[in-house]
Enzyme design. Structure first.
Site, PDB file in Angstrom:
ATOM      1  N   CYS A   1     -12.835  -1.149  -5.254  1.00 53.89           N
ATOM      2  CA  CYS A   1     -11.412  -1.001  -4.967  1.00 53.89           C
ATOM      3  C   CYS A   1     -10.950   0.297  -5.618  1.00 53.89           C
ATOM      4  O   CYS A   1     -11.098   0.454  -6.837  1.00 53.89           O
ATOM      5  CB  CYS A   1     -10.654  -2.194  -5.537  1.00 53.89           C
ATOM      6  SG  CYS A   1      -8.862  -2.066  -5.497  1.00 53.89           S
TER       7      CYS A   1
ATOM      8  N   CYS B   1      -9.338   4.090   0.242  1.00 54.56           N
ATOM      9  CA  CYS B   1      -9.190   2.639   0.039  1.00 54.56           C
ATOM     10  C   CYS B   1     -10.371   1.979   0.723  1.00 54.56           C
ATOM     11  O   CYS B   1     -10.708   2.341   1.861  1.00 54.56           O
ATOM     12  CB  CYS B   1      -7.867   2.149   0.633  1.00 54.56           C
ATOM     13  SG  CYS B   1      -7.710   0.341   0.651  1.00 54.56           S
TER      14      CYS B   1
END
EC number: 5.1.1.3
Length: 258
Positions: free
Chosen positions: A74, A183
């Site tokens: 992440c 992302c």
């Protein structure tokens, strides 16, 4: 050195499976545990303190399950929490951050675009990296709403197309020749992004680089598994349907509070 304990991978939701895919492809003999904190997705709109607390909760779960190495799949958790994680736990961590470096080095127009969460773009780590490339113009765009649409199973919805067009057109107008996906959810949008971008604009994500770094750390510090094959384990703390579908229903997904 042999070590048959699993590799732990966590993300704020299902997006980190794009990183998990790259790791599993490169290291098919390694057992993996994937943790999707979908109940708290997206991390990108949360404060640094919240992101650190959630990351520690995820790490505690993975350590309880005997992981030998943890991949923070992440961008937001990496850029906001990985220094704290490394300071507080005696286990190797591999982070993921936007691949600005290869984009800036290879750009012919000296203009690159980055699509990322607010938490990543506002982080100290991201800004330190971006400052290293002052000769390159970086067009930053927060991908408001993208993660939530993916988490809700609306990957190919008209709303997604509309959002992507509104985020990418200013970058096209600014003459970017590289688009960095900041992302881990966003690689699932590549087919749609490619329909919007002119062919000469290249898309970069971090999956393969993270997989190679994982292999390096196993070789140098932790040890490889000598198992012939290992089934991955997937945990999620919300509806497992979207995670199962993004995995093409090939694996069981365990719904569990953590």
């Amino acid at each position: 050195m042999t070590n048959n304990n699993p590799i732990g991978v966590f993300d704020s939701g299902i997006g980190g499976t794009s990183i998990w895919n790259a790791i599993h492809e490169l290291l098919p003999n390694e057992k993996t545990i994937y943790l999707a904190d979908s109940k708290n997705a997206p991390y990108g709109q949360k404060s640094k303190e919240e992101i650190v607390a959630l990351s520690k909760k995820n790490v505690d779960f993975l350590i309880e399950n005997n992981c030998k190495l943890i991949v923070v799949a992440c961008n937001t958790a990496t850029t906001n929490a990985i220094q704290e994680l490394r300071a507080n736990y005696d286990i190797p961590f591999i982070g993921i951050e936007p691949a600005i470096k290869p984009a800036a080095h290879n750009s012919k127009t000296q203009v690159i675009g980055i699509l990322a969460t607010k938490g990543t773009l506002n982080s100290e780590l991201f800004n330190k990296t971006a400052e290293m490339f002052h000769d390159t113009k970086i067009i930053e765009q927060v991908g408001y709403g993208l993660v939530q649409l993916i988490e809700d199973g609306n990957l190919n919805s008209p709303e997604m197309t509309q959002l992507l067009e509104s985020y990418l057109q200013p970058m096209i107008d600014a003459n970017i020749d590289y688009l960095v996906l900041g992302c881990s959810h966003y690689p699932y949008l590549i087919p749609q992004i490619q329909k919007i971008l002119p062919e000469h604009i290249q898309i970069i994500d971090s999956g393969e680089a993270v997989a190679r770094q994982t292999k390096n750390i196993l070789r140098e510090k932790v040890g490889f598994s000598d198992a012939e094959k290992s089934e991955p384990v997937f945990y999620v703390n919300s509806n497992p349907f979207v995670l199962k579908s993004i995995l093409n229903n090939k694996y069981d997904v365990i719904q569990k509070e953590f």
